[in-house]
Scaffold this motif. Sequence first.
Motif: not given
Length: 279
Positions: A54-71, A73-82
């Motif tokens: 989702d790096r280039g997906n303009d519609q995806a949520d991002s950490l920066l959105r949470h940092m500027i109070d414009r998320p 979705g919830p923070f947990e949805d940002l997390i991927k697992t590998s």
Amino acid sequence: MLAYTVYSEAGGVGKTTLAANLAKAEARAGRDVLVIDLDTQEASLSHLLDVADDRGNDQADSLLRHMIDRPRGPFEDLIKTSEGIDIVPAHNILEYASKHLRRREEEAADFGESFNPNKQLLRVLREAGVQDMYDTLIIDPPATADIKLHNAIHATRHLVIPFEPSGKGYESVQGLDQLVSGLENNLGIEVGVLAVVPNRYKGMNDQDRFLEELQRDGWDIPITLRERSSLLEGCWAEQCTAFTYVDEHRERERDHELETLEKFDQLAEYIRAPTEVEA
């Protein structure tokens, strides 16, 4: 919770590779690990661990959105697992982090509110309860000393520094000492260095001299990592840590590569041994 930022001013010293393999070593030790990728380069930790869809997906949520109070979705949805590691991947919008955080600071000031642009990652992590969910937090920022680095340091307060043992590498570490002092003064916090990690060590006399000088200067050097081009280039080609590469992509075990894996485990243990640092 143990928390640190893997950082070096010099590029090409294996910063991201070290961060990924320390995270894997922590997971191997049975710890719950969260890694945050703040590097906007394509060859970032998100790419290495294959979670950059989702790096280039303009519609995806991002950490920066949470940092500027414009998320979105919830923070947990940002997390991927590998590989047993939880990761908050980088998003291209992080390239504009300074602009958006400064703008948010100005908006807050207009309404008589307080908004420190350097503390927003810390705020997001605290509000998400990361300190209660994870044993280890590792942040991989860009090599430039910008607002993303400032947020990483506010969130972790500690650094692990990879460097190449050469004249250039030595100067970069000395420069980093000045950077740490400057960050402490500018950000009003204490910043500790948990370890300095020589990488691409070849056993040359000049390299040994640089390491001795650094130790005399008081730097903590628990291990050295030798030149392992084949192993680490293989990791990037297969998008995995060195542990997984040796386990799944080598037909036979190679002693020198097993030694490298052991050193990653040793370094992770060394970093967490003295104390667990609250983020």
